[in-house]
Design an enzyme around this catalytic site. Structure first.
Site, PDB file in Angstrom:
ATOM      1  CE1 TYR A 101      -2.766  -3.516   0.581  1.00 48.49           C
ATOM      2  CE2 TYR A 101      -2.117  -3.574   2.672  1.00 48.49           C
ATOM      3  CZ  TYR A 101      -3.505  -3.867   1.477  1.00 48.49           C
ATOM      4  OH  TYR A 101      -3.535  -5.105   1.432  1.00 48.49           O
ATOM      5  CB  VAL A 138      -4.009  -6.431   8.372  1.00 43.12           C
ATOM      6  CG1 VAL A 138      -4.357  -5.239   7.484  1.00 43.12           C
ATOM      7  CG2 VAL A 138      -5.530  -7.837   8.009  1.00 43.12           C
TER       8      VAL A 138
HETATM    9  N1  GLU Z   1      -9.625  -8.413   5.393  1.00 45.69           N
HETATM   10  C1  GLU Z   1      -9.117  -7.332   4.619  1.00 45.69           C
HETATM   11  C2  GLU Z   1      -9.236  -6.418   4.224  1.00 45.69           C
HETATM   12  O1  GLU Z   1     -10.306  -6.544   2.754  1.00 45.69           O
HETATM   13  C3  GLU Z   1      -7.712  -7.404   4.496  1.00 45.69           C
HETATM   14  C4  GLU Z   1      -6.653  -6.227   4.245  1.00 45.69           C
HETATM   15  C5  GLU Z   1      -5.019  -6.253   4.433  1.00 45.69           C
HETATM   16  O2  GLU Z   1      -4.646  -7.857   4.560  1.00 45.69           O
HETATM   17  O3  GLU Z   1      -4.359  -5.778   3.998  1.00 45.69           O
HETATM   18  O4  GLU Z   1      -9.716  -5.241   5.041  1.00 45.69           O
END
Ligand code: GLU
Length: 308
Positions: free
Chosen positions: A243, A261
């Site tokens: 990101y 995450v």
């Molecule tokens: N399940 C999380 C979401 O969609 C994934 C985000 C991530 O792992 O960066 O918010």
């Protein structure tokens, strides 16, 4: 030739004192209750050798690392047509940001931010049933891990859906622009479950090997994606895998990687091998803090970089 087992052990030891730093994801109970002191690493080499350290056999929620596997499958299924639905530029924004979607007419910047991953999953569905597609993703990951024990944590999947207002907003917004080809809940039904795949570092490192070896799984001999596509997936991981922290990761580690995450990171060293790390404490961009430190030291010690 560096002693890679030693490089891994050294990187583990250097990162170990940082355990507990960062913030464990707490948007769902199943992630919030993970012990912040967990830390595992695994290195998979093309000849099948695996080196591990710490909690390398403990399954964790791979979350957004799953986006890489879905991207590979979507490219295989729909080919370059995928790029009608999603771009390949870094976003410089948070994983769940909606701001660019409006000014860019509902086409997400890349397949590794949430909006782009939902759009990619939507294309992979390709008119099929959500359960069939979820099973396809799971089967692919199991085959790459060489382990049928890899599963989807249905508790996590349910919580993802129950707390999924933000992802639902992204999906509805894209739907309003005509980006999605299936109902929002169909695309999200697959997306939430792919995020809930649970794997260990050992399984994840093994699963990433095909990206290190020009799209060919060196242990089964299968050409899973064409070599040029594997290269491009790696390019997208390099530029978009963390990101708004992707530049920092490239600067420090110098290898394509994808964070989740849950605290996992999959890192690809083209031509060399695949490394998985897991430690739940995250930096502000949602990348494992201890994991990034460990990868930085491993890449440096091993002399692995795509910038040589
Ligand atoms: N399940 C999380 C979401 O969609 C994934 C985000 C991530 O792992 O960066 O918010």
């Amino acid at each position: 030739m560096p002693d890679l087992a030693r490089c891994l052990a050294e990187a583990y030891d250097i990162a170990l004192p940082h355990r507990g730093k960062g913030k464990v994801a707490d948007y769902i109970p199943a992630l919030a209750r993970v012990d912040p002191m967990r830390f595992g690493m695994a290195l998979a080499l093309p000849d099948g050798t695996l080196h591990v350290a710490g909690d390398a056999d403990m399954p964790f929620s791979i979350q957004s690392v799953s986006k890489v596997f879905t991207l590979a499958l979507a490219l295989r299924r729909v080919g370059t047509g995928l790029w009608d639905s999603v771009g390949r530029e870094p976003s410089g924004s948070a994983f769940n940001s909606i701001v660019q979607l409006e000014s860019e007419a509902g086409i997400p910047r890349n397949p590794l931010i949430n909006a782009g991953a939902i759009a990619t999953t939507d294309r992979l569905i390709d008119g099929r049933d959500a359960d069939v597609v979820t099973q396809e993703i799971l089967d692919f990951v199991r085959a790459r891990a060489g382990d049928d024990g890899v599963g989807i944590d249905l508790d996590v999947a349910l919580s993802e859906s129950q707390t999924g207002a933000r992802n639902r907003s992204l999906a509805h917004f894209m739907d309003a622009f005509g980006t999605l080809r299936h109902p929002v809940e169909t695309a999200l039904g697959v997306y939430f479950r792919q995020c809930a795949i649970a794997m260990s570092c050992r399984q994840l490192a093994r699963a990433g090997l095909f990206l290190a070896m020009a799209g060919r799984d060196p242990l089964t001999g299968e050409q899973l994606v064409e070599a040029h596509r594997a290269r491009r997936i790696n390019a997208i991981m390099m530029l978009c895998g963390h990101y708004d922290n992707s530049g920092e990761f490239a600067f420090r580690v110098g290898l394509p990687g994808k964070s989740g995450v849950g605290g996992g990171i999959l890192c690809i060293a083209p031509g060399q091998g695949s490394i998985a790390v897991w430690s739940p404490g995250l930096d502000d961009a949602g990348t494992s803090l201890v994991g990034a430190i460990a990868l930085e030291h491993f890449a440096y010690a091993a002399g692995w970089s795509v910038f040589d």
